[in-house]
Design an enzyme around this catalytic site. Structure first.
Site, PDB file in Angstrom:
ATOM      1  N   LYS A 141      -4.187   3.898 -12.227  1.00 11.09           N
ATOM      2  CA  LYS A 141      -3.001   4.042 -13.069  1.00 11.09           C
ATOM      3  C   LYS A 141      -3.289   4.187 -14.560  1.00 11.09           C
ATOM      4  O   LYS A 141      -2.731   5.072 -15.221  1.00 11.09           O
ATOM      5  CB  LYS A 141      -2.069   2.855 -12.818  1.00 11.09           C
ATOM      6  CG  LYS A 141      -1.397   2.947 -11.454  1.00 11.09           C
ATOM      7  CD  LYS A 141      -0.680   1.685 -11.115  1.00 11.09           C
ATOM      8  CE  LYS A 141      -1.077   0.997  -9.845  1.00 11.09           C
ATOM      9  NZ  LYS A 141      -2.218   1.390  -9.090  1.00 11.09           N
ATOM     10  N   ASN A 153       0.826  -1.220   0.000  1.00 15.86           N
ATOM     11  CA  ASN A 153       0.000   0.000   0.000  1.00 15.86           C
ATOM     12  C   ASN A 153       0.856   1.266   0.000  1.00 15.86           C
ATOM     13  O   ASN A 153       0.597   2.194  -0.775  1.00 15.86           O
ATOM     14  CB  ASN A 153      -0.945  -0.007   1.208  1.00 15.86           C
ATOM     15  CG  ASN A 153      -1.952  -1.136   1.120  1.00 15.86           C
ATOM     16  OD1 ASN A 153      -2.061  -1.791   0.084  1.00 15.86           O
ATOM     17  ND2 ASN A 153      -2.677  -1.371   2.199  1.00 15.86           N
ATOM     18  N   SER A 189      -5.665  13.782 -48.937  1.00 18.67           N
ATOM     19  CA  SER A 189      -6.830  12.917 -49.092  1.00 18.67           C
ATOM     20  C   SER A 189      -6.538  11.913 -50.190  1.00 18.67           C
ATOM     21  O   SER A 189      -5.898  12.253 -51.183  1.00 18.67           O
ATOM     22  CB  SER A 189      -8.052  13.751 -49.452  1.00 18.67           C
ATOM     23  OG  SER A 189      -9.032  12.935 -50.070  1.00 18.67           O
ATOM     24  N   ASN A 242      -5.250  18.314 -45.097  1.00 21.17           N
ATOM     25  CA  ASN A 242      -6.085  18.280 -43.899  1.00 21.17           C
ATOM     26  C   ASN A 242      -5.289  18.543 -42.622  1.00 21.17           C
ATOM     27  O   ASN A 242      -4.169  18.056 -42.478  1.00 21.17           O
ATOM     28  CB  ASN A 242      -6.783  16.921 -43.791  1.00 21.17           C
ATOM     29  CG  ASN A 242      -7.776  16.711 -44.914  1.00 21.17           C
ATOM     30  OD1 ASN A 242      -8.405  17.652 -45.387  1.00 21.17           O
ATOM     31  ND2 ASN A 242      -7.897  15.467 -45.361  1.00 21.17           N
ATOM     32  N   THR A 301     -15.858  37.884 -31.719  1.00 19.43           N
ATOM     33  CA  THR A 301     -16.692  37.384 -30.634  1.00 19.43           C
ATOM     34  C   THR A 301     -17.846  36.680 -31.338  1.00 19.43           C
ATOM     35  O   THR A 301     -18.259  37.117 -32.421  1.00 19.43           O
ATOM     36  CB  THR A 301     -17.222  38.516 -29.724  1.00 19.43           C
ATOM     37  OG1 THR A 301     -18.009  39.407 -30.529  1.00 19.43           O
ATOM     38  CG2 THR A 301     -16.109  39.313 -29.062  1.00 19.43           C
ATOM     39  N   HIS A 302     -18.309  35.586 -30.764  1.00 24.44           N
ATOM     40  CA  HIS A 302     -19.328  34.742 -31.414  1.00 24.44           C
ATOM     41  C   HIS A 302     -18.864  34.269 -32.792  1.00 24.44           C
ATOM     42  O   HIS A 302     -19.689  33.976 -33.649  1.00 24.44           O
ATOM     43  CB  HIS A 302     -20.668  35.492 -31.561  1.00 24.44           C
ATOM     44  CG  HIS A 302     -21.082  36.250 -30.337  1.00 24.44           C
ATOM     45  ND1 HIS A 302     -21.912  35.735 -29.374  1.00 24.44           N
ATOM     46  CD2 HIS A 302     -20.744  37.494 -29.904  1.00 24.44           C
ATOM     47  CE1 HIS A 302     -22.089  36.627 -28.408  1.00 24.44           C
ATOM     48  NE2 HIS A 302     -21.383  37.706 -28.700  1.00 24.44           N
ATOM     49  N   GLU A 310      -6.866  18.506 -35.475  1.00 23.01           N
ATOM     50  CA  GLU A 310      -8.127  17.850 -35.131  1.00 23.01           C
ATOM     51  C   GLU A 310      -7.929  16.840 -34.002  1.00 23.01           C
ATOM     52  O   GLU A 310      -8.764  16.713 -33.098  1.00 23.01           O
ATOM     53  CB  GLU A 310      -8.708  17.135 -36.361  1.00 23.01           C
ATOM     54  CG  GLU A 310      -9.094  18.081 -37.489  1.00 23.01           C
ATOM     55  CD  GLU A 310      -9.413  17.314 -38.755  1.00 23.01           C
ATOM     56  OE1 GLU A 310      -8.515  17.143 -39.608  1.00 23.01           O
ATOM     57  OE2 GLU A 310     -10.567  16.863 -38.893  1.00 23.01           O
ATOM     58  N   GLN A 350      -6.420   0.556  -7.468  1.00 23.46           N
ATOM     59  CA  GLN A 350      -5.581   0.005  -8.533  1.00 23.46           C
ATOM     60  C   GLN A 350      -6.011   0.563  -9.893  1.00 23.46           C
ATOM     61  O   GLN A 350      -5.241   0.566 -10.841  1.00 23.46           O
ATOM     62  CB  GLN A 350      -5.677  -1.520  -8.517  1.00 23.46           C
ATOM     63  CG  GLN A 350      -4.860  -2.221  -9.577  1.00 23.46           C
ATOM     64  CD  GLN A 350      -4.724  -3.695  -9.274  1.00 23.46           C
ATOM     65  OE1 GLN A 350      -4.019  -4.069  -8.355  1.00 23.46           O
ATOM     66  NE2 GLN A 350      -5.425  -4.526 -10.036  1.00 23.46           N
ATOM     67  N   LYS A 399      -6.648  18.419 -51.382  1.00 18.74           N
ATOM     68  CA  LYS A 399      -6.818  18.550 -49.935  1.00 18.74           C
ATOM     69  C   LYS A 399      -5.515  18.518 -49.157  1.00 18.74           C
ATOM     70  O   LYS A 399      -4.585  17.787 -49.463  1.00 18.74           O
ATOM     71  CB  LYS A 399      -7.695  17.408 -49.422  1.00 18.74           C
ATOM     72  CG  LYS A 399      -9.129  17.523 -49.890  1.00 18.74           C
ATOM     73  CD  LYS A 399      -9.966  18.315 -48.931  1.00 18.74           C
ATOM     74  CE  LYS A 399     -10.485  17.399 -47.847  1.00 18.74           C
ATOM     75  NZ  LYS A 399     -11.393  18.110 -46.957  1.00 18.74           N
TER      76      LYS A 399
HETATM   77  N1  ARG Z   1      -1.518  -3.533  -7.364  1.00 22.98           N
HETATM   78  C1  ARG Z   1      -1.975  -2.795  -6.237  1.00 22.98           C
HETATM   79  C2  ARG Z   1      -2.413  -1.374  -6.659  1.00 22.98           C
HETATM   80  O1  ARG Z   1      -2.113  -0.995  -7.735  1.00 22.98           O
HETATM   81  C3  ARG Z   1      -0.886  -2.673  -5.229  1.00 22.98           C
HETATM   82  C4  ARG Z   1      -1.376  -2.554  -3.831  1.00 22.98           C
HETATM   83  C5  ARG Z   1      -2.045  -3.794  -3.389  1.00 22.98           C
HETATM   84  N2  ARG Z   1      -2.312  -3.777  -2.007  1.00 22.98           N
HETATM   85  C6  ARG Z   1      -3.147  -4.669  -1.466  1.00 22.98           C
HETATM   86  N3  ARG Z   1      -3.333  -4.576  -0.194  1.00 22.98           N
HETATM   87  N4  ARG Z   1      -3.731  -5.575  -2.163  1.00 22.98           N
HETATM   88  O2  ARG Z   1      -3.077  -0.673  -5.962  1.00 22.98           O
END
Ligand code: ARG
Length: 463
Positions: free
Chosen positions: A330, A115, A282, A290, A160-161, A295, A327, A288
């Site tokens: 990420k 953790n 294109s 583009n 503006t607009h 975009e 988790q 063209k």
């Molecule tokens: N893979 C977990 C995460 O990304 C790591 C921490 C896991 N901790 C646990 N008590 N299961 O959060």
């Protein structure tokens, strides 16, 4: 790899291994392998601290240190085969360490939990991204400054607009983006200063009974200090949300200029020529060119803000401290960071390469009765008219020009005087676009001298 025996890291109380579906939903190694370098840096700092405080022997710490360096090079060279049965980067690294150095590997996890480990790894990763975004923003701001300096006195319509409003200078328009991206930059710096505290040593949630030195690990990892509350340290992801928040705002700014480039590069506007390097052709329409990069940058804000909303929803209502929900933090941040960096780099390239079409800008600036406000202001100044009345008189003159199919400066003095008898020849001085922009000398206004002063101020600040 499915393992039928219980997990070697936490399987002491388990008789059987996880179901394959459980393994699939549980594993994060598919994405958190991107934290490998941060994970190993964190482990090295932790092992060194454990030795310095006498919690493990120097010999074991040295074996751990060397083993971790080997694991890092194996990962960097793509030689380590990650296992989903080992769930995440933390356990994959530790398992490989055990294969390499044997028993001492088992001491690394003393006074630590995944953790605080993941919270530390992720902070280190986000901090690196903040540094990268800072560099990307600086490069982009410099590109806008080059454009602003070159075109401090080129006139173009201000809108503006998306309707012609008043003439402005190209440099002024470019400097508006300098202000925006400079605020993004200051948000990056604020967020970095706030997030730079070290969770390591918070352990699972309550701290530890081992005599650890949290200042030492914090310092080794470049943090300003350790997090002061172990529950908070393992359970908040506000630093990631701040990153996503500032990334969303920055992407929003990028999308606005991207949209302007799409409009400006069209055959109807022809305000800018985009370089071939950031355009595509294109397959069916030979004429063209583009503005694909623009975009795509315009679209990036969608996924980046989506990541922000997604993580906000993951975190909302979670009780303290760690929950596995986290988790899910990420992938959102990885995706947002990758795409923000790409968008910043592509925008910098486009801004550097784009060529303002001065003649078209100036012609457009003069059309659409863009100096009507200058005319109204002249009636106030020269004839002492109340602004509301001047507005009305000017409106009548615009209507007259519109009916004739000409612009304001094309009306004769007689035609003007038919609307208001006191108008004199001097009115024509304020109807030209160059005079119009030059007169807007108020601080922050569009006059070329104001623009040059702002360019100089920013160049000095960024030097
Ligand atoms: N893979 C977990 C995460 O990304 C790591 C921490 C896991 N901790 C646990 N008590 N299961 O959060």
């Amino acid at each position: 790899m499915t393992d039928t025996t219980s997990n070697q890291m936490w399987g002491g109380r388990f008789a059987a291994g996880p179901d394959a579906i459980m393994e699939a939903i549980n594993a994060s190694i598919g994405f958190d392998r991107r934290l490998a370098a941060q994970d190993i840096a964190g482990s090295r700092a932790h092992a060194a601290m454990l030795a310095a405080t006498g919690i493990i022997s120097d010999r074991d710490a040295e074996a751990i240190r060397e083993g971790l360096l080997t694991v890092l090079s194996e990962i960097e060279e793509g030689r380590l085969r990650f296992s989903t049965a080992l769930e995440d980067i933390h356990m994959n690294v530790e398992a490989r360490l055990r294969e390499l150095i044997g028993a001492p590997a088992g001491r690394l996890h003393t006074a630590r939990s995944r953790n605080d480990q993941v919270a530390t790894d992720f902070r280190l990763w986000v901090r690196d991204q903040l540094d990268a975004v800072e560099q990307g923003l600086l490069a982009l701001i410099r590109a806008f400054l080059v454009q602003a300096e070159a075109g401090a006195d080129w006139v173009m319509p201000g809108f503006t607009h998306l309707q012609t409003a008043q003439p402005v200078t190209w440099g002024h328009h470019m400097m508006a983006y300098v202000e925006m991206f400079a605020r993004d930059l200051s948000r990056v710096r604020d967020a970095r200063a706030r997030m730079n505290e070290c969770p390591l040593g918070a352990a699972a949630l309550a701290g530890t009974s081992f005599p650890i030195d949290r200042e030492m690990t914090a310092q080794a990892l470049g943090f300003d200090r350790p997090c002061a509350n172990s529950l908070d340290a393992v359970s908040d992801r506000d630093f990631a949300l701040e990153f996503l928040g500032l990334a969303s705002i920055c992407a929003m700014h990028l999308s606005r200029f991207a949209e302007e480039l799409v409009i400006w590069s069209s055959a109807q506007f022809r305000f800018v020529a985009l370089s071939d390097r950031f355009s595509t052709g294109s397959s069916i329409m030979p004429q063209k060119k583009n503005p694909d990069a623009a975009e795509l940058i315009r679209a990036k804000v969608g996924r980046i803000f989506g990541a922000n909303v997604a993580l906000m929803m993951v975190m909302k209502g979670l009780p303290l401290a760690y929950s596995k929900d986290m988790q899910e933090d990420k992938e959102q941040v990885f995706d947002a960071a990758d795409n923000l960096m790409l968008a910043l780099a592509a925008m910098e390239g486009m801004v550097r390469d784009m060529e303002a079409q001065r003649d078209n800008l100036e012609a457009a600036a003069a059309s659409g009765f863009s100096t009507a406000t200058d005319l109204a202001d002249w009636l106030v100044r020269a004839l002492g008219m109340p602004f509301r009345e001047a507005h009305h008189v000017t409106g009548a003159l615009v209507a007259k020009a519109e009916a004739k199919g000409c612009d304001l400066p094309d009306l004769s003095l007689d035609e003007m005087q038919a609307v208001h008898g006191d108008i004199t020849e001097a009115v024509y001085d304020v109807l030209g676009v160059h005079n119009s922009v030059a007169s807007r000398m108020s601080y922050g206004g569009t006059a070329p001298d104001q623009v040059r002063a702002q360019v100089a101020r920013w160049k000095e600040r960024l030097a």
